[in-house]
Motif scaffolding. Structure first.
Motif, PDB file in Angstrom:
ATOM      1  N   ALA A  34      42.027  -5.001 -34.472  1.00 61.95           N
ATOM      2  CA  ALA A  34      43.245  -4.804 -33.673  1.00 61.95           C
ATOM      3  C   ALA A  34      43.245  -3.438 -32.992  1.00 61.95           C
ATOM      4  O   ALA A  34      43.606  -3.320 -31.813  1.00 61.95           O
ATOM      5  CB  ALA A  34      44.482  -4.968 -34.556  1.00 61.95           C
ATOM      6  N   GLU A  35      42.827  -2.376 -33.707  1.00 58.52           N
ATOM      7  CA  GLU A  35      42.836  -1.041 -33.104  1.00 58.52           C
ATOM      8  C   GLU A  35      41.798  -0.915 -31.997  1.00 58.52           C
ATOM      9  O   GLU A  35      41.998  -0.158 -31.030  1.00 58.52           O
ATOM     10  CB  GLU A  35      42.599   0.026 -34.174  1.00 58.52           C
ATOM     11  N   GLN A  36      40.703  -1.668 -32.096  1.00 56.08           N
ATOM     12  CA  GLN A  36      39.698  -1.636 -31.031  1.00 56.08           C
ATOM     13  C   GLN A  36      40.215  -2.338 -29.781  1.00 56.08           C
ATOM     14  O   GLN A  36      39.983  -1.885 -28.655  1.00 56.08           O
ATOM     15  CB  GLN A  36      38.404  -2.282 -31.525  1.00 56.08           C
ATOM     16  N   VAL A  37      40.927  -3.426 -29.978  1.00 60.22           N
ATOM     17  CA  VAL A  37      41.541  -4.125 -28.835  1.00 60.22           C
ATOM     18  C   VAL A  37      42.571  -3.230 -28.172  1.00 60.22           C
ATOM     19  O   VAL A  37      42.642  -3.143 -26.932  1.00 60.22           O
ATOM     20  CB  VAL A  37      42.169  -5.447 -29.304  1.00 60.22           C
ATOM     21  N   GLU A  38      43.356  -2.547 -28.953  1.00 60.59           N
ATOM     22  CA  GLU A  38      44.369  -1.643 -28.394  1.00 60.59           C
ATOM     23  C   GLU A  38      43.725  -0.508 -27.605  1.00 60.59           C
ATOM     24  O   GLU A  38      44.232  -0.107 -26.555  1.00 60.59           O
ATOM     25  CB  GLU A  38      45.236  -1.075 -29.518  1.00 60.59           C
ATOM     26  N   TYR A  45      43.018  -2.870 -19.394  1.00 62.22           N
ATOM     27  CA  TYR A  45      42.522  -4.246 -19.457  1.00 62.22           C
ATOM     28  C   TYR A  45      43.385  -5.069 -20.414  1.00 62.22           C
ATOM     29  O   TYR A  45      43.995  -4.533 -21.337  1.00 62.22           O
ATOM     30  CB  TYR A  45      41.066  -4.271 -19.940  1.00 62.22           C
ATOM     31  N   ASP A  46      43.403  -6.346 -20.168  1.00 57.02           N
ATOM     32  CA  ASP A  46      44.121  -7.274 -21.036  1.00 57.02           C
ATOM     33  C   ASP A  46      43.087  -8.088 -21.800  1.00 57.02           C
ATOM     34  O   ASP A  46      42.600  -9.106 -21.328  1.00 57.02           O
ATOM     35  CB  ASP A  46      45.026  -8.180 -20.202  1.00 57.02           C
ATOM     36  N   PHE A  91      33.860 -11.975 -19.734  1.00 59.67           N
ATOM     37  CA  PHE A  91      33.373 -10.819 -18.986  1.00 59.67           C
ATOM     38  C   PHE A  91      34.540 -10.259 -18.178  1.00 59.67           C
ATOM     39  O   PHE A  91      35.110 -10.967 -17.329  1.00 59.67           O
ATOM     40  CB  PHE A  91      32.242 -11.215 -18.043  1.00 59.67           C
ATOM     41  N   ILE A  92      34.891  -9.020 -18.435  1.00 59.47           N
ATOM     42  CA  ILE A  92      35.948  -8.334 -17.697  1.00 59.47           C
ATOM     43  C   ILE A  92      35.273  -7.264 -16.839  1.00 59.47           C
ATOM     44  O   ILE A  92      34.636  -6.354 -17.365  1.00 59.47           O
ATOM     45  CB  ILE A  92      36.982  -7.701 -18.643  1.00 59.47           C
TER      46      ILE A  92
END
Length: 321
Positions: A34-38, A45-46, A91-92
């Protein structure tokens, strides 16, 4: 798990812990916490969840938001326990960096960073890293297809060879092997289709401003698309070979079953006349020819053996045995 890469010389190297995340050209999120996504979301980025990535609607797979491409494809890979799967990878891409999101381990994501400088696109920008990674993915799919072809060659030789034709266990093993290769080719075809759709969408987006598009990246993208088209033709060929090998294996199994039935039929035919003779002389009648003779029993045995010999002679004359 988060891997961030920056350009180092002509290649890519991992971002040092002391460096800020926004310095990375490529951020690879593998089963992220979760912290890496944040942390990645904080860069603008979403990051999609696995449920978002698994949506089959085209609007959820390929779209652009605030000038950033969000492109999701299905690629073959492995789960942490080693199980082979085909799962979505997102891929973003924007002008600053490439972000990849995945929940399984396709091999190209491990091999590409070490040889990014040797790809035809190089790794001087996020777009070139994206095309180099796609090129690595297509190369991996080509390797898998070649591996399937080698397995089919060996299996077809085993099935159609003399050594396996009499061994049902070998044929059953071959049938399982062919089924596994069919599943693998299904994942390869899905990967090729996904990469083709992603490149077409990326080309359509960058094609809106041809003047700003890098001519080199355009050539690389076109070359990769041609490779995909060639691999799709090869995948069709391998799929037809899989069908042929399955038919051959099932045919060999059918021949073995027919051989067993034929042997049982021969045995039945051999014992039918003696059974008939024994049944006749086993009837509970008072007057049966030869019943009271001293040599009646030996004569019945001789007659039974003679009937068996006659059946064998008939079968050999007909070339049925």
């Amino acid at each position: 798990m988060l891997h961030a890469y920056v350009r180092s010389g002509t290649g890519l190297t991992l971002l040092q812990p002391a460096e800020p995340l926004d310095a990375a050209l490529w951020i690879d999120l593998y089963r992220p916490l979760a912290e890496q996504v944040e942390a990645v979301n904080a860069l603008g980025y979403d990051v999609p969840t696995l449920a978002d990535m698994e949506e089959i609607e085209i609007s959820n797979r390929l779209y652009m938001e605030n000038g950033t491409y969000y492109m999701t494809g299905v690629l073959p890979g492995q789960l942490p326990d080693g199980s082979p799967v085909a799962m979505p990878v997102t891929f973003i891409l924007d002008g600053k960096r490439l972000v990849t999101v995945r929940h399984h381990a396709p091999r190209p994501f491990v091999t590409y960073p070490a040889r990014a400088d040797r790809s035809s696109s190089g790794c001087t920008s996020a777009e070139r890293i994206f095309l180099g990674l796609v090129e690595e993915i297509v190369g991996r799919l080509a390797d898998i297809s070649e591996g399937v072809g080698r397995v089919l060659d060996a299996t077809a030789a085993q099935v159609l060879g003399k050594t396996a034709s009499g061994n049902s266990a070998d044929l059953e093993t071959a049938l399982v092997t062919i089924g596994q290769q069919a599943e693998l080719m299904g994942r390869v075809r899905m990967g090729l289709l996904s990469m083709d759709r992603i490149l077409v969408y990326h080309r359509a987006g960058t094609g809106q401003d041809r003047e700003k598009e890098d001519a080199g990246t355009r050539a690389v993208r076109s070359a990769v698309q041609r490779d995909i088209q060639a691999l799709e033709v090869h995948a069709d060929f391998l799929t037809s070979r899989i069908g042929m090998t399955i038919d051959a294996t099932m045919g060999m199994i059918g021949l073995q079953q027919n051989e067993r039935v034929r042997l049982l039929s021969v045995v039945t035919a051999l014992f039918l006349p003696p059974t008939l003779i024994a049944s006749i002389y086993g009837m509970n009648f008072q007057h049966i020819p030869g019943l009271q003779r001293v040599l009646g029993f030996p004569m019945a045995l001789v007659l039974m053996v003679a009937s068996v010999g006659g059946v064998i002679a008939l079968l050999r004359w007909k070339k049925w045995f």
